[in-house]
Design a protein around this motif. Sequence first.
Motif, mmCIF file in Angstrom:
data_model
loop_
_atom_site.group_PDB
_atom_site.id
_atom_site.type_symbol
_atom_site.label_atom_id
_atom_site.label_comp_id
_atom_site.label_asym_id
_atom_site.label_seq_id
_atom_site.Cartn_x
_atom_site.Cartn_y
_atom_site.Cartn_z
ATOM 1 N N GLN A 97 -15.005 14.185 -5.583
ATOM 2 C CA GLN A 97 -14.487 12.836 -5.776
ATOM 3 C C GLN A 97 -13.861 12.337 -4.472
ATOM 4 N N PRO A 98 -14.662 12.111 -3.444
ATOM 5 C CA PRO A 98 -14.082 11.686 -2.160
ATOM 6 C C PRO A 98 -13.438 10.299 -2.223
ATOM 7 N N LEU A 99 -13.975 9.402 -3.064
ATOM 8 C CA LEU A 99 -13.387 8.065 -3.153
ATOM 9 C C LEU A 99 -11.993 8.113 -3.792
ATOM 10 N N ILE A 100 -11.818 8.939 -4.802
ATOM 11 C CA ILE A 100 -10.497 9.067 -5.425
ATOM 12 C C ILE A 100 -9.539 9.750 -4.464
ATOM 13 N N PHE A 101 -10.043 10.694 -3.667
ATOM 14 C CA PHE A 101 -9.192 11.324 -2.661
ATOM 15 C C PHE A 101 -8.757 10.292 -1.618
ATOM 16 N N ALA A 102 -9.672 9.407 -1.232
ATOM 17 C CA ALA A 102 -9.303 8.341 -0.292
ATOM 18 C C ALA A 102 -8.255 7.411 -0.910
ATOM 19 N N ALA A 103 -8.380 7.143 -2.227
ATOM 20 C CA ALA A 103 -7.369 6.338 -2.912
ATOM 21 C C ALA A 103 -6.017 7.048 -2.915
ATOM 22 N N LEU A 104 -6.032 8.377 -3.059
ATOM 23 C CA LEU A 104 -4.789 9.153 -3.010
ATOM 24 C C LEU A 104 -4.120 9.012 -1.648
ATOM 25 N N LEU A 105 -4.895 9.051 -0.587
ATOM 26 C CA LEU A 105 -4.337 8.857 0.755
ATOM 27 C C LEU A 105 -3.715 7.473 0.890
ATOM 28 N N LEU A 106 -4.406 6.459 0.354
ATOM 29 C CA LEU A 106 -3.884 5.089 0.431
ATOM 30 C C LEU A 106 -2.587 4.956 -0.368
ATOM 31 N N ILE A 107 -2.554 5.544 -1.558
ATOM 32 C CA ILE A 107 -1.355 5.476 -2.414
ATOM 33 C C ILE A 107 -0.181 6.151 -1.726
ATOM 34 N N ASN A 108 -0.420 7.312 -1.149
ATOM 35 C CA ASN A 108 0.650 8.026 -0.454
ATOM 36 C C ASN A 108 1.163 7.217 0.741
ATOM 37 N N GLY A 109 0.253 6.621 1.494
ATOM 38 C CA GLY A 109 0.667 5.820 2.647
ATOM 39 C C GLY A 109 1.446 4.582 2.237
ATOM 40 N N MET A 110 0.988 3.878 1.186
ATOM 41 C CA MET A 110 1.701 2.686 0.736
ATOM 42 C C MET A 110 3.072 3.031 0.171
ATOM 43 N N THR A 111 3.184 4.162 -0.515
ATOM 44 C CA THR A 111 4.498 4.579 -1.023
ATOM 45 C C THR A 111 5.447 4.857 0.131
ATOM 46 N N GLY A 112 4.962 5.551 1.159
ATOM 47 C CA GLY A 112 5.797 5.793 2.334
ATOM 48 C C GLY A 112 6.211 4.497 3.003
ATOM 49 N N PHE A 113 5.294 3.542 3.078
ATOM 50 C CA PHE A 113 5.618 2.246 3.697
ATOM 51 C C PHE A 113 6.694 1.515 2.913
ATOM 52 N N SER A 114 6.551 1.448 1.576
ATOM 53 C CA SER A 114 7.524 0.701 0.770
ATOM 54 C C SER A 114 8.906 1.338 0.830
ATOM 55 N N LEU A 115 8.974 2.668 0.824
ATOM 56 C CA LEU A 115 10.280 3.335 0.869
ATOM 57 C C LEU A 115 10.924 3.200 2.250
ATOM 58 N N MET A 116 10.124 3.323 3.320
ATOM 59 C CA MET A 116 10.691 3.157 4.661
ATOM 60 C C MET A 116 11.128 1.712 4.882
ATOM 61 N N ARG A 117 10.388 0.763 4.345
ATOM 62 C CA ARG A 117 10.802 -0.642 4.420
ATOM 63 C C ARG A 117 12.158 -0.832 3.751
ATOM 64 N N THR A 118 12.324 -0.270 2.561
ATOM 65 C CA THR A 118 13.599 -0.371 1.860
ATOM 66 C C THR A 118 14.706 0.307 2.651
ATOM 67 N N PHE A 119 14.413 1.488 3.192
ATOM 68 C CA PHE A 119 15.402 2.236 3.971
ATOM 69 C C PHE A 119 15.855 1.437 5.189
ATOM 70 N N GLY A 120 14.915 0.820 5.896
ATOM 71 C CA GLY A 120 15.265 0.057 7.087
ATOM 72 C C GLY A 120 16.083 -1.180 6.771
ATOM 73 N N LEU A 121 15.701 -1.915 5.709
ATOM 74 C CA LEU A 121 16.424 -3.135 5.368
ATOM 75 C C LEU A 121 17.831 -2.852 4.840
ATOM 76 N N VAL A 122 18.027 -1.720 4.178
ATOM 77 C CA VAL A 122 19.323 -1.420 3.572
ATOM 78 C C VAL A 122 20.276 -0.773 4.565
ATOM 79 N N PHE A 123 19.801 0.189 5.325
ATOM 80 C CA PHE A 123 20.716 1.023 6.110
ATOM 81 C C PHE A 123 20.754 0.669 7.589
ATOM 82 N N PHE A 124 19.774 -0.060 8.089
ATOM 83 C CA PHE A 124 19.758 -0.392 9.508
ATOM 84 C C PHE A 124 19.813 -1.912 9.680
ATOM 85 N N GLY A 125 19.728 -2.357 10.904
ATOM 86 C CA GLY A 125 19.881 -3.768 11.187
ATOM 87 C C GLY A 125 21.350 -4.158 11.244
ATOM 88 N N SER A 126 21.609 -5.440 11.333
ATOM 89 C CA SER A 126 22.981 -5.934 11.418
ATOM 90 C C SER A 126 23.595 -6.053 10.034
#
Length: 614
Positions: A413-442
Motif C-alpha cells: 500500500q505505497p499510496l497509503i504510506f505516502a498519506a501517512l507521511l503527509l499526515i505526520n508532516g502536517m501534524t508536525g507543522f500544526s503543532l510547531m505553528r501553535t508552539f511558535g505563536l504561543v511561546f515565541f514572538g513578542s
Amino acid sequence: MDRWIIDNLWLVPTYALFGGLLALLWSPAFIRRTGPRPAGYFNILSTGLAFLHSAIALPLIWNQPEATISFNWLDAAGLNVDLDLKASVVNVGTMALISGITFLAQLFAVGYMEMDWGWARFYSLLGLFEGGMCLLVLCDSAFFSYIVLEILTLGTYLLVGLWFSQPLVVTGARDAFLTKRVGDLVLLMGVVALLPIAGTWNFTDLTEWAKTAELDPTVATLLGLALVAGPIGKCAQIPLHLWLDEAMEGPLPASILRNAVVVPIGAWVLVKFQPVIALSPVAVTVEWSVGLVTALLCSAIAIAQIDIKRVLSYATSAYMGLVFVAIGFGQLNLALLLCLTYSVAMVLLTMSAGCVIANCVTQDITQLGGLWPKRPAAGPGFLVGMLGLVAVPPLGCFWSLSALGGALLDAHQPLIFAALLLINGMTGFSLMRTFGLVFFGSESPMTERAPEVLWPMSFSTLVMVGVVLHLPLLLIQWQVLPSLGTTEAIALATSSLIGLGSAAALYLNPQVVKPVHSIPAPIRDFFAYDLYTAKLYRNTIVLVVGAVSGVLFWIDRFIVDGFVNAVGALTVVGGQGLRYNTTGQVQFYALSILLGVVLFGALVAWPILAPAVP
C-alpha cells in the motif's frame, strides 16, 4: 497476597466509582461548611488506590495465563446473560494507564479549578469516567461493553455541560451527546444481532466463532458496518467528528481525559469487534477508508485553527484515524501501541495548553506570544509533547508510526504510506505553528502580565514530561518495542523534519510578519471552518429533519388532535342537547327506553330481515 491482588482486579473500577459517590457529599445541598475541596482530595485518593492496585498487579500477571471471572446477571426465559471479566497483561496495563492519567488530571484540576465551586459534580463525573473505562477494559462481554459505552456518553454530556450557564457549553454538550448517539444506535443493532447469529456476546467466544463462521456476504457486511459505526462516533471520525471540537467548551482537565483516553477507548472496542468485522471485506474497507480520510482532513484542518484546544482536538481525530487504518489492516497490537504512545504525548500537550489558558484569559493563539520565559513547565512540556506525537526518534510515536508504515509497505500500500507521511508532516507543522505563536514572538496584551500557574498544574506537566521522555525505555523493558525497517523509519523522520522545520522557519522567525497569509483566503477559510461541515449539516440533514418534524407536527396538531377535539366537541354538543330532554316525567323516560329498545332490535334484526325484503 499476590493471588489476592490478581483475583480482585475487578475492584479497580470500584475504587473510582466509590470516590465519585463520596465526592457528591460535598454538593451544595449537603456539606457546606468545609467548602467543596474534600471532594477532589477523596477522589484523588481513590484514583491513587486504583493506580497502585493496577501497577502492582501488572508485574504479577506478566507471562501468566489470563484470569477470568463471571457474574450471572440474567437467567430467564432461556436467555442467560453473564458479566464476563478478563484480566490479562494488556488489560491490566491499560487500567494502569487510565488510572495514572486520571490521577494526574485530577491533580491538575486542583490548580486549574481552584476558584470553581462545582468540584463535587466535576470530580464525581471524573470518577464515573475512570470507573467506566476501567470496567470496559476488563469487560469481555459485548452487551455490557455497550452499556458502559452508553454510561460514558452520558458522562460526556454532563461533564462537557458542567458550566451550564454558558450557551456554547450547553450547545457543545447537546451536540456531543446527540452525535455519539447516532453511532451508538447503529452499534446497538449490531450487538443485538450478534447473539442470534453467533450465539454469544463473549468477546473470546466471538473470536473463536469468527475463525470458522460462514455468513451470507450481505449479513456479514451489515453486521460489520453496524459494529464499526459505534467506534466511528466514539473516536470522532468523519462524518461524526464535530462533537469533539464542540466538547472542548467544557473544563480543560476533562479534555485531558477525553483526548487521551476517552476517545481512544472507542478504538479498544473496535479491536475487540475486529474478528467479526473482518468477516466482511466491505466493512474492513470502510473501516480503514474512514480512518484515512479523517486523518488526512483533520490534520489539514488543524493547521488552520486559531484555538489551541481545537488544534489538539483535530490532532486527536487524525491519530484515531491512523488507529482505524492499523486495525483495518489487521495490525491490532500495533493499534494498541499507537494508542499508548499517542495518549501520553496528548496528555502532555493538553496539560501544557491548560497552563497557558489558565492565566492568559484567552485560548486564541493569535493573541498570545512571548510566553517561553514565563512558562518554565508549559513551554518545554509542549515542545516534548509535540516531538513525542510525531515521528521524531527515539520518542514513542516514532516507533508506532514507523511500524505502521512498515505494515503498509508489507501490505503493498505505497499510496497509503505516502498519506501517512503527509499526515505526520502536517501534524508536525500544526503543532510547531501553535508552539511558535504561543511561546515565541513578542508579548501581547494577554501575556504581558501572565504569572506562572499553581504548582499542581506545573507538577503534573513535569511528571508527564518524564513519562514521554522515558516511554521508549519502558517499551524496551516490556519487550514490546517493534522492529523497524530502514525505509519507513527514515521516511517518517524526514517528514517530521520537513513539517516541523517549515513551520519553525515561519513562526519562530521574528522577521516573518504574523499572521502568515501564504495560502489564499478561500482555501484557508475552507479548512478553518472545518470544510464547512456544520453548514453542510444545517442545509441537508438538519433541514430535512426540521421539515419532516414540521409535517409531523402539523399532522399531529390538526389531524390527530383535530379528530380527537371534534369527537369531544360533538360529545359536548350532544350532551348539551340531551339535557333539555330531562323533564322528570316517568312516562317520557319509559317512552325513550321503549324507542331505544325498538331501534336496537331493528339494528340487530336487519341482517336477518333484509334478504326477505323484495
